[in-house]
Design a protein around this motif. Structure first.
Motif, mmCIF file in Angstrom:
data_model
loop_
_atom_site.group_PDB
_atom_site.id
_atom_site.type_symbol
_atom_site.label_atom_id
_atom_site.label_comp_id
_atom_site.label_asym_id
_atom_site.label_seq_id
_atom_site.Cartn_x
_atom_site.Cartn_y
_atom_site.Cartn_z
ATOM 1 N N ILE A 40 0.751 -1.140 -0.093
ATOM 2 C CA ILE A 40 0.091 -0.063 0.040
ATOM 3 C C ILE A 40 1.040 1.149 0.029
ATOM 4 O O ILE A 40 1.830 1.328 0.728
ATOM 5 C CB ILE A 40 -0.991 -0.072 1.289
ATOM 6 C CG1 ILE A 40 -1.996 -1.042 1.139
ATOM 7 C CG2 ILE A 40 -1.638 1.243 1.415
ATOM 8 C CD1 ILE A 40 -2.824 -1.369 2.056
ATOM 9 N N ALA A 41 0.694 2.215 -0.651
ATOM 10 C CA ALA A 41 1.127 3.386 -1.115
ATOM 11 C C ALA A 41 0.644 4.756 -0.107
ATOM 12 O O ALA A 41 -0.782 4.771 -0.234
ATOM 13 C CB ALA A 41 1.570 3.899 -2.239
ATOM 14 N N LEU A 42 1.533 5.369 0.760
ATOM 15 C CA LEU A 42 0.824 6.604 1.312
ATOM 16 C C LEU A 42 1.538 7.707 0.539
ATOM 17 O O LEU A 42 2.690 7.750 0.752
ATOM 18 C CB LEU A 42 1.201 6.553 2.860
ATOM 19 C CG LEU A 42 0.903 7.878 3.502
ATOM 20 C CD1 LEU A 42 -0.320 8.249 3.511
ATOM 21 C CD2 LEU A 42 1.700 7.834 5.192
ATOM 22 N N ILE A 43 0.631 8.529 0.090
ATOM 23 C CA ILE A 43 1.194 9.858 -0.790
ATOM 24 C C ILE A 43 0.793 10.775 -0.296
ATOM 25 O O ILE A 43 -0.616 11.177 -0.176
ATOM 26 C CB ILE A 43 1.020 9.609 -2.336
ATOM 27 C CG1 ILE A 43 1.063 8.233 -2.833
ATOM 28 C CG2 ILE A 43 1.547 10.853 -3.070
ATOM 29 C CD1 ILE A 43 1.037 7.881 -4.243
ATOM 30 N N SER A 44 1.536 11.779 0.535
ATOM 31 C CA SER A 44 1.202 13.002 1.241
ATOM 32 C C SER A 44 1.696 14.386 0.141
ATOM 33 O O SER A 44 2.422 14.185 -0.399
ATOM 34 C CB SER A 44 1.885 13.088 2.548
ATOM 35 O OG SER A 44 1.447 11.969 3.255
ATOM 36 N N TYR A 45 0.835 15.321 0.656
ATOM 37 C CA TYR A 45 1.034 16.636 0.117
ATOM 38 C C TYR A 45 1.964 17.500 0.852
ATOM 39 O O TYR A 45 2.922 18.179 0.548
ATOM 40 C CB TYR A 45 -0.220 17.229 -0.265
ATOM 41 C CG TYR A 45 -0.062 18.658 -0.866
ATOM 42 C CD1 TYR A 45 0.213 18.739 -2.317
ATOM 43 C CD2 TYR A 45 -0.162 19.990 -0.136
ATOM 44 C CE1 TYR A 45 0.295 20.132 -2.705
ATOM 45 C CE2 TYR A 45 -0.155 21.220 -0.898
ATOM 46 C CZ TYR A 45 0.289 21.126 -2.080
ATOM 47 O OH TYR A 45 0.585 22.561 -3.054
ATOM 48 N N GLN A 88 3.942 6.776 -9.625
ATOM 49 C CA GLN A 88 5.027 5.840 -9.483
ATOM 50 C C GLN A 88 4.669 4.840 -8.722
ATOM 51 O O GLN A 88 4.974 3.305 -8.899
ATOM 52 C CB GLN A 88 6.107 6.734 -8.579
ATOM 53 C CG GLN A 88 6.893 7.376 -9.346
ATOM 54 C CD GLN A 88 7.609 8.207 -8.400
ATOM 55 O OE1 GLN A 88 8.206 7.769 -7.295
ATOM 56 N NE2 GLN A 88 8.343 9.478 -8.882
ATOM 57 N N ALA A 89 3.402 4.916 -7.837
ATOM 58 C CA ALA A 89 2.884 3.848 -7.111
ATOM 59 C C ALA A 89 2.085 2.906 -7.863
ATOM 60 O O ALA A 89 2.172 1.671 -7.610
ATOM 61 C CB ALA A 89 1.977 4.530 -5.984
ATOM 62 N N ILE A 90 1.419 3.510 -8.891
ATOM 63 C CA ILE A 90 0.684 2.692 -9.785
ATOM 64 C C ILE A 90 1.771 1.628 -10.553
ATOM 65 O O ILE A 90 1.345 0.528 -10.579
ATOM 66 C CB ILE A 90 0.055 3.634 -11.035
ATOM 67 C CG1 ILE A 90 -1.088 4.183 -10.227
ATOM 68 C CG2 ILE A 90 -0.384 2.609 -12.160
ATOM 69 C CD1 ILE A 90 -1.521 5.020 -11.249
ATOM 70 N N ASN A 91 2.876 2.221 -10.834
ATOM 71 C CA ASN A 91 3.832 1.284 -11.495
ATOM 72 C C ASN A 91 4.443 0.414 -10.489
ATOM 73 O O ASN A 91 5.058 -0.629 -11.064
ATOM 74 C CB ASN A 91 4.868 2.188 -12.210
ATOM 75 C CG ASN A 91 4.378 3.002 -13.272
ATOM 76 O OD1 ASN A 91 3.647 2.690 -13.958
ATOM 77 N ND2 ASN A 91 5.013 4.141 -13.354
ATOM 78 N N LEU A 92 4.614 0.645 -9.181
ATOM 79 C CA LEU A 92 4.987 -0.349 -8.245
ATOM 80 C C LEU A 92 4.200 -1.595 -8.224
ATOM 81 O O LEU A 92 4.304 -2.455 -7.531
ATOM 82 C CB LEU A 92 5.481 0.379 -6.990
ATOM 83 C CG LEU A 92 6.545 1.355 -6.781
ATOM 84 C CD1 LEU A 92 6.410 2.081 -5.486
ATOM 85 C CD2 LEU A 92 7.699 0.426 -7.061
ATOM 86 N N GLY A 93 3.090 -1.233 -8.582
ATOM 87 C CA GLY A 93 1.784 -2.516 -8.641
ATOM 88 C C GLY A 93 1.135 -2.683 -7.058
ATOM 89 O O GLY A 93 1.012 -3.698 -6.699
ATOM 90 N N VAL A 94 1.304 -1.471 -6.452
ATOM 91 C CA VAL A 94 0.573 -1.518 -5.096
ATOM 92 C C VAL A 94 -1.032 -1.837 -5.132
ATOM 93 O O VAL A 94 -1.654 -1.680 -6.190
ATOM 94 C CB VAL A 94 0.477 -0.145 -4.314
ATOM 95 C CG1 VAL A 94 2.141 0.267 -4.215
ATOM 96 C CG2 VAL A 94 -0.144 0.988 -4.899
ATOM 97 N N SER A 95 -1.376 -2.508 -3.949
ATOM 98 C CA SER A 95 -2.784 -2.912 -3.866
ATOM 99 C C SER A 95 -3.810 -1.785 -3.753
ATOM 100 O O SER A 95 -4.827 -1.621 -3.884
ATOM 101 C CB SER A 95 -3.156 -4.076 -3.060
ATOM 102 O OG SER A 95 -2.277 -4.962 -3.362
ATOM 103 N N ALA A 96 -3.115 -0.597 -3.139
ATOM 104 C CA ALA A 96 -3.986 0.428 -2.582
ATOM 105 C C ALA A 96 -3.089 1.586 -2.584
ATOM 106 O O ALA A 96 -2.056 1.728 -2.256
ATOM 107 C CB ALA A 96 -4.723 0.135 -1.545
ATOM 108 N N ALA A 111 -5.708 9.397 -9.859
ATOM 109 C CA ALA A 111 -6.443 8.618 -8.968
ATOM 110 C C ALA A 111 -7.384 7.629 -9.851
ATOM 111 O O ALA A 111 -7.508 6.611 -9.582
ATOM 112 C CB ALA A 111 -7.410 9.472 -7.965
ATOM 113 N N GLN A 112 -7.761 8.132 -10.980
ATOM 114 C CA GLN A 112 -8.826 7.511 -11.910
ATOM 115 C C GLN A 112 -8.100 6.436 -12.519
ATOM 116 O O GLN A 112 -8.409 5.046 -12.798
ATOM 117 C CB GLN A 112 -9.512 8.289 -12.684
ATOM 118 C CG GLN A 112 -10.512 7.438 -13.613
ATOM 119 C CD GLN A 112 -11.765 6.853 -12.835
ATOM 120 O OE1 GLN A 112 -12.330 7.447 -12.027
ATOM 121 N NE2 GLN A 112 -11.683 5.575 -13.103
ATOM 122 N N GLN A 113 -6.806 6.806 -12.922
ATOM 123 C CA GLN A 113 -5.880 5.825 -13.566
ATOM 124 C C GLN A 113 -5.591 4.636 -12.624
ATOM 125 O O GLN A 113 -5.510 3.434 -12.935
ATOM 126 C CB GLN A 113 -4.609 6.516 -13.977
ATOM 127 C CG GLN A 113 -4.681 7.267 -15.205
ATOM 128 C CD GLN A 113 -3.262 7.880 -15.495
ATOM 129 O OE1 GLN A 113 -2.375 7.156 -15.666
ATOM 130 N NE2 GLN A 113 -3.334 9.066 -15.832
#
Length: 347
Positions: A40-45, A88-96, A111-113
């Protein structure tokens, strides 16, 4: 915001992984958490500051208790970078992916991607206007309402006010809705000045603006600063101008540093309304985990806030977030986004 900030992670709330989290998964958990290692990725602003560091610490503690491989992408108030981190998180194959704050206009399409690739998305304090993305929030309307009710209780319904606000941030915008309603219902409460900055030096930048506003409007006796960094900046300005005794500051959010500033002798910061940021971080990860496990969630997931006055904090002898969580049990737990297989005894 909370949004809504100088505390090292080591000084935040002590975090202990639950014994329910075992190597290779969690006992009694549905797939894939029965085997563990879910990414799971946590992406902060925003990552700097007490609130955001405690939020991240809570997210990490909950992830550890579920044997989640949490990938943390630090935020630097850079919308383009946060957008790239989602990719980057999408490319890492995270589940969420958990998106913590940010600008909706730069995040909606990426986010839609993620959703299109089967990745679950949870948003905290950023409205992505997507029915498939649960929104974790601190009940910002309630935060603002409790703070303003206390301001009216302390000062009556006729005073000159300063207001710290920056548009475009979901929690601040929601708190602003309450401020506008409060003023319309109390026409003798007059907003004399509006100011505020959100950047990597929010408190000091806001202090500069507050000094100018308070100097130009010496009749201001109350400041509504619904983000603790705003409140810290206003307090700095009041101290520099020597007007702390005639000013009262009401805010949202809390940290150990905030408690120390609220309770110190002569402080004009008299009340704040807050959720435990570590609990909010844990709830965000739980929401993501429940989605990955195939369980339905409500669109809005709300963590209830607590009113904390200068008087009550002093009376209880509270000096740290840890002591606050011990002496005010509701502050250290939340029944939001829970399940029997998710450990919630983290603090």
């Amino acid at each position: 915001m909370k949004l809504l900030l100088r505390l090292a992670l080591s000084a935040a709330i002590p975090l202990f992984a639950s014994e329910a989290a075992l190597a290779g998964g969690v006992n009694g958990a549905p797939a894939p958490f029965d085997k563990g290692g879910v990414k799971i990725a946590l992406i902060s602003y925003i990552s700097a500051g007490d609130f955001f560091q405690a939020y991240q610490a809570g997210a990490e503690a909950q992830a550890k208790s579920l044997d989640i491989d949490l990938r943390v992408f630090p935020g630097r108030q850079d919308a383009a970078q946060q957008r790239e981190q989602v990719l980057q998180a999408i490319n890492l194959g995270v589940s969420a992916i958990v998106i913590d704050h940010g600008l909706p206009e730069s995040l909606g399409d990426v986010a839609q991607q993620a959703l299109d690739k089967g990745i679950k998305v949870v948003a905290f304090d950023v409205n992505l206007n997507n029915p498939k993305i649960p929104q974790v929030e601190q009940s910002d309307h309630e935060l603002a309402r409790l703070a303003l009710e206390q301001a009216a209780k302390d000062n009556g319904k006729s005073f000159e006010a300063g207001y710290a606000y920056v548009a475009g941030f979901a929690p601040l915008d929601r708190r602003n809705e309450v401020w506008e309603k409060f003023r319309s219902e109390n026409p003798d409460i007059v907003e004399k000045a509006r100011f505020g900055v959100v950047n990597d030096t929010t408190a000091t930048s806001t202090a500069d603006q507050a000094k100018a506003a308070l100097s130009a409007n010496p009749d201001i006796t109350v400041v509504f600063a619904p983000y603790d960094e705003f409140a810290r900046g206003v307090k700095l300005a009041a101290n520099d101008l020597g007007i702390a005794k005639k000013l009262k500051i009401y805010s949202a959010d809390v940290s150990t540093a905030d408690i120390q500033e609220i309770t110190e002798e002569g402080s004009p910061w008299v009340a704040t309304v807050a959720t435990n940021p570590a609990v909010v971080g844990a709830v965000s990860v739980r929401a993501a985990a429940l989605q990955v496990a195939g369980q339905d969630l409500p669109h809005q997931i709300t963590v209830k806030p607590t009113l904390l006055t200068q008087e009550s904090l002093r009376a209880a002898g509270v000096k740290t977030i840890e002591e606050l969580a011990q002496k005010v049990p509701d502050f250290s737990t939340s029944d939001a986004a829970t399940a029997s297989w998710i450990p919630d005894k983290l603090f």
